[in-house]
Design a protein around this motif. Structure first.
Motif, short mmCIF file in Angstrom:
data_model
loop_
_atom_site.label_atom_id
_atom_site.label_comp_id
_atom_site.label_asym_id
_atom_site.label_seq_id
_atom_site.Cartn_x
_atom_site.Cartn_y
_atom_site.Cartn_z
N SER A 157 0.80 -1.23 0.00
CA SER A 157 0.00 0.00 0.00
C SER A 157 0.83 1.28 0.00
O SER A 157 0.34 2.31 -0.43
N SER A 158 2.07 1.22 0.44
CA SER A 158 2.89 2.43 0.40
C SER A 158 3.28 2.79 -1.03
O SER A 158 3.64 3.93 -1.31
N SER A 166 1.09 2.53 -3.48
CA SER A 166 -0.16 2.76 -4.16
C SER A 166 -1.02 3.71 -3.34
O SER A 166 -0.53 4.34 -2.41
N THR A 167 -2.28 3.79 -3.69
CA THR A 167 -3.19 4.70 -2.99
C THR A 167 -4.30 3.92 -2.32
O THR A 167 -5.39 3.77 -2.85
N TYR A 168 -4.00 3.37 -1.14
CA TYR A 168 -4.99 2.65 -0.35
C TYR A 168 -5.46 3.56 0.78
O TYR A 168 -4.68 4.30 1.38
#
Length: 157
Positions: free
Chosen positions: A110-111, A113-115
């Motif tokens: 997730s770091s 990407s955009t979670y």
């Protein structure tokens, strides 16, 4: 004046043996749980350590967790009620493993990407549920096997 009693060598030996057994159970269980639940992220690059492999992370996490939980469970051994001790152990193991799974997910997936936070928790819970439940139950059974056996034999006779 009261004499101060020091622990006997037998009691220290018994504690060390029990602690080593606990570590021998929790270290591989933690390692297996990390690979079972987060193993699909093993080919992803860590955001905190670009050179670190998933194996290194899992090994160090399992070692730290094994030592930490061994010390914590030696304190839990003061509880006499087996059900309370096992329930507390289950909650502790499940919480610690979920925390490490969340950390690995954030670090390796997730770091990059955009979670949203809620999505991170949902995905971590989804990936972790079965491995955490099964391996924590097996670990607790192995940790308290002798006490379970003694309690069961007492109640059936």
């Amino acid at each position: 004046m009261k004499k101060t009693q020091f622990p006997s060598i037998q009691s220290i030996s018994k504690w060390l043996k029990r602690s080593l057994l606990t570590l021998v159970i929790l270290f591989p269980a933690t390692f297996m749980e990390l690979y079972w639940s987060m193993g699909q992220l093993s080919d992803h690059t860590s955001s905190s350590c670009l050179e670190c492999s998933f194996f290194e992370d899992a090994f160090l996490i399992a070692l730290m967790t094994g030592i930490f939980l061994t010390l914590l469970f030696s304190l839990l051994s003061l509880i006499k009620n087996l059900f309370i001790k096992a329930a507390a152990s289950f909650i502790i193991i499940a919480s610690v493993w979920f925390f490490w799974n969340y950390t690995l997910f954030v670090e390796r997936e997730s770091s990059w990407s955009t979670y949203l936070f809620r999505e991170e928790l949902y995905i971590t819970a989804y990936l972790s549920f079965l491995p955490v439940i099964i391996l924590s139950c097996v670990s607790i059974f192995l940790l308290y096997f002798r006490e379970i056996k003694t309690t069961f034999v007492k109640t059936t006779i």
